[in-house]
Design a protein around this motif. Structure first.
Motif, PDB file in Angstrom:
ATOM      1  N   GLN A  60      25.412  -0.729  50.691  1.00 32.92           N
ATOM      2  CA  GLN A  60      26.389   0.061  49.937  1.00 32.92           C
ATOM      3  C   GLN A  60      26.151  -0.088  48.443  1.00 32.92           C
ATOM      4  OE1 GLN A  60      28.805   2.175  51.303  1.00 32.92           O
ATOM      5  NE2 GLN A  60      27.601   1.742  53.148  1.00 32.92           N
ATOM      6  N   ARG A  61      26.247   1.012  47.725  1.00 36.61           N
ATOM      7  CA  ARG A  61      25.918   1.006  46.300  1.00 36.61           C
ATOM      8  C   ARG A  61      26.812   0.070  45.492  1.00 36.61           C
ATOM      9  NH1 ARG A  61      29.069   4.565  43.206  1.00 36.61           N
ATOM     10  NH2 ARG A  61      30.555   5.820  44.394  1.00 36.61           N
ATOM     11  N   ASN A  62      28.050  -0.133  45.931  1.00 33.44           N
ATOM     12  CA  ASN A  62      28.943  -1.022  45.177  1.00 33.44           C
ATOM     13  C   ASN A  62      28.622  -2.501  45.376  1.00 33.44           C
ATOM     14  OD1 ASN A  62      29.840  -1.350  47.786  1.00 33.44           O
ATOM     15  ND2 ASN A  62      31.938  -0.657  47.395  1.00 33.44           N
ATOM     16  N   GLN A  63      27.638  -2.795  46.234  1.00 31.60           N
ATOM     17  CA  GLN A  63      27.204  -4.171  46.431  1.00 31.60           C
ATOM     18  C   GLN A  63      25.975  -4.515  45.600  1.00 31.60           C
ATOM     19  OE1 GLN A  63      26.945  -3.839  50.881  1.00 31.60           O
ATOM     20  NE2 GLN A  63      28.315  -5.616  50.833  1.00 31.60           N
ATOM     21  N   ILE A  64      25.505  -3.564  44.814  1.00 36.20           N
ATOM     22  CA  ILE A  64      24.301  -3.765  44.016  1.00 36.20           C
ATOM     23  C   ILE A  64      24.623  -3.567  42.537  1.00 36.20           C
ATOM     24  CG2 ILE A  64      21.944  -2.977  43.565  1.00 36.20           C
ATOM     25  CD1 ILE A  64      21.879  -1.860  46.383  1.00 36.20           C
ATOM     26  N   SER A  65      24.120  -4.451  41.717  1.00 35.66           N
ATOM     27  CA  SER A  65      24.140  -4.239  40.266  1.00 35.66           C
ATOM     28  C   SER A  65      22.713  -4.401  39.759  1.00 35.66           C
ATOM     29  CB  SER A  65      25.079  -5.218  39.555  1.00 35.66           C
ATOM     30  OG  SER A  65      24.632  -6.549  39.714  1.00 35.66           O
ATOM     31  N   VAL A  66      22.336  -3.584  38.809  1.00 38.52           N
ATOM     32  CA  VAL A  66      20.979  -3.592  38.276  1.00 38.52           C
ATOM     33  C   VAL A  66      21.011  -4.087  36.839  1.00 38.52           C
ATOM     34  CG1 VAL A  66      18.978  -2.163  37.703  1.00 38.52           C
ATOM     35  CG2 VAL A  66      20.260  -1.714  39.800  1.00 38.52           C
ATOM     36  N   HIS A  67      20.224  -5.130  36.571  1.00 42.24           N
ATOM     37  CA  HIS A  67      20.150  -5.713  35.241  1.00 42.24           C
ATOM     38  C   HIS A  67      18.783  -5.420  34.649  1.00 42.24           C
ATOM     39  CE1 HIS A  67      23.547  -8.838  35.960  1.00 42.24           C
ATOM     40  NE2 HIS A  67      23.595  -7.906  36.895  1.00 42.24           N
ATOM     41  N   VAL A  68      18.755  -4.819  33.495  1.00 39.98           N
ATOM     42  CA  VAL A  68      17.488  -4.548  32.816  1.00 39.98           C
ATOM     43  C   VAL A  68      17.460  -5.295  31.488  1.00 39.98           C
ATOM     44  CG1 VAL A  68      17.203  -2.290  33.895  1.00 39.98           C
ATOM     45  CG2 VAL A  68      18.389  -2.447  31.717  1.00 39.98           C
ATOM     46  N   THR A  81      20.011  -7.481  27.278  1.00 34.19           N
ATOM     47  CA  THR A  81      20.413  -7.290  28.667  1.00 34.19           C
ATOM     48  C   THR A  81      21.380  -6.125  28.828  1.00 34.19           C
ATOM     49  OG1 THR A  81      20.198  -9.672  29.023  1.00 34.19           O
ATOM     50  CG2 THR A  81      21.371  -8.408  30.706  1.00 34.19           C
ATOM     51  N   GLN A  82      21.116  -5.308  29.830  1.00 36.03           N
ATOM     52  CA  GLN A  82      22.018  -4.225  30.206  1.00 36.03           C
ATOM     53  C   GLN A  82      22.322  -4.340  31.698  1.00 36.03           C
ATOM     54  OE1 GLN A  82      20.622  -0.249  29.074  1.00 36.03           O
ATOM     55  NE2 GLN A  82      19.284  -1.174  27.534  1.00 36.03           N
ATOM     56  N   THR A  83      23.576  -4.073  32.060  1.00 39.78           N
ATOM     57  CA  THR A  83      23.974  -4.091  33.461  1.00 39.78           C
ATOM     58  C   THR A  83      24.439  -2.700  33.861  1.00 39.78           C
ATOM     59  OG1 THR A  83      24.663  -6.405  33.298  1.00 39.78           O
ATOM     60  CG2 THR A  83      25.478  -5.148  35.183  1.00 39.78           C
ATOM     61  N   HIS A  84      23.932  -2.224  34.991  1.00 39.81           N
ATOM     62  CA  HIS A  84      24.240  -0.867  35.414  1.00 39.81           C
ATOM     63  C   HIS A  84      24.740  -0.840  36.851  1.00 39.81           C
ATOM     64  CE1 HIS A  84      22.437   1.144  31.891  1.00 39.81           C
ATOM     65  NE2 HIS A  84      21.568   0.138  31.922  1.00 39.81           N
ATOM     66  N   THR A  85      25.672   0.062  37.108  1.00 39.81           N
ATOM     67  CA  THR A  85      26.123   0.311  38.472  1.00 39.81           C
ATOM     68  C   THR A  85      25.227   1.371  39.109  1.00 39.81           C
ATOM     69  OG1 THR A  85      27.715   1.946  37.668  1.00 39.81           O
ATOM     70  CG2 THR A  85      28.504  -0.317  37.940  1.00 39.81           C
ATOM     71  N   VAL A  86      25.376   1.499  40.405  1.00 44.35           N
ATOM     72  CA  VAL A  86      24.462   2.344  41.185  1.00 44.35           C
ATOM     73  C   VAL A  86      25.169   3.595  41.683  1.00 44.35           C
ATOM     74  CG1 VAL A  86      23.098   2.447  43.316  1.00 44.35           C
ATOM     75  CG2 VAL A  86      23.015   0.405  41.858  1.00 44.35           C
ATOM     76  N   GLN A  87      24.497   4.715  41.577  1.00 43.48           N
ATOM     77  CA  GLN A  87      25.006   5.982  42.095  1.00 43.48           C
ATOM     78  C   GLN A  87      24.543   6.242  43.523  1.00 43.48           C
ATOM     79  OE1 GLN A  87      24.393   9.497  39.597  1.00 43.48           O
ATOM     80  NE2 GLN A  87      24.037  10.745  41.416  1.00 43.48           N
TER      81      GLN A  87
END
Length: 254
Positions: free
Chosen positions: A17-25, A37-43
């Protein structure tokens, strides 16, 4: 768009599920945020339709973010491989891998590591561990091996293998799997070869999910200090026919 391996974002019931993932760049320290550092949610999570948890084949996935990534000195696009996809042309070549996987002390690295890994001939790879590679290696994969004690390990899955061509960085492989140790099959065996998903074999599938209107990034107005930035993160734009892909780690899944 984020590219990773399917086994990092899939379960027996399908994609996580997309709400279980966070992407850090832009992260260079695992437990410490920095100005970069940037933190992004998933679509949306897109797992290759032919991937199955019962097989490691077609181990590739894409992640669409909910918002755009802000480009900077540490957060930059990498080119999708757009050259000849014949694997024999990269055998003997060294690529760079990066990740926060287990170190030689079997602890998760707090600092982003990078290493050179050479692409090896498939027959050499099979000879390295015939029971594993002889039954799992496909034409959509290739093998690599670093110097003694240098390899990908647990936690590096989904990370890219990058090649510098003409001053630009291209992603050609994704860390997929390494045979386990005899005394602990859940930990990687650093003496064995690492198998990579061959990104070049999936250009058609990838292109189907990319909006061609956003393939080219305008770098004007972005100040880049070339003396300070890491060599790996080259801000020069992709070739005219290149495709931009943002490739970084997925922290809570890989």
């Amino acid at each position: 768009m984020i590219m990773t391996t399917a086994h990092c974002v899939a379960t027996d019931r399908g994609a996580i599920q997309r709400n279980q993932i966070s992407v850090h760049v832009g992260r260079t320290h695992l437990k410490q945020d920095g100005e970069s550092t940037q933190t992004h949610t998933v679509q949306e999570v897109l797992v290759h339709p032919r991937f199955s948890k019962s097989s490691i084949a077609h181990d590739i996935a894409l992640i669409k973010l909910s918002e755009n990534v802000t480009m900077s000195r540490y957060v930059q696009p990498v080119c999708l491989w757009n050259m000849d996809d014949k694997q024999e042309l990269i055998v003997g070549k060294n690529g760079t891998i990066v990740g926060f996987g287990l170190t030689e002390d079997d602890v998760v690295s707090d600092q982003l590591k990078q290493a050179l890994v050479g692409v090896v001939d498939p027959l050499q790879c099979i000879a390295n561990d015939r029971p594993v590679f002889g039954t799992h290696l496909t034409t959509e994969m290739f093998c690599g091996r670093g110097q003694p004690g240098v390899s990908a390990c647990n936690g590096d899955s989904g990370g890219g293998m990058f090649f510098e061509v003409g001053g630009r960085w291209f992603v050609r492989g994704l860390v997929s799997f390494t045979p386990g140790r005899q005394n602990n099959n859940h930990l990687c065996d650093g003496s064995k070869h690492t198998v990579f998903t061959d990104v070049a074999k999936y250009r058609g599938w990838i292109s189907n999910h990319i909006d061609t209107r956003v393939l080219h990034v305008d770098s004007e107005g972005v100040h880049v200090d070339y003396d300070e930035k890491l060599r790996l993160f080259d801000f020069t734009t992709c070739s005219e026919n290149g495709t931009y892909m943002e490739h970084r780690r997925i922290w809570n899944t890989g």
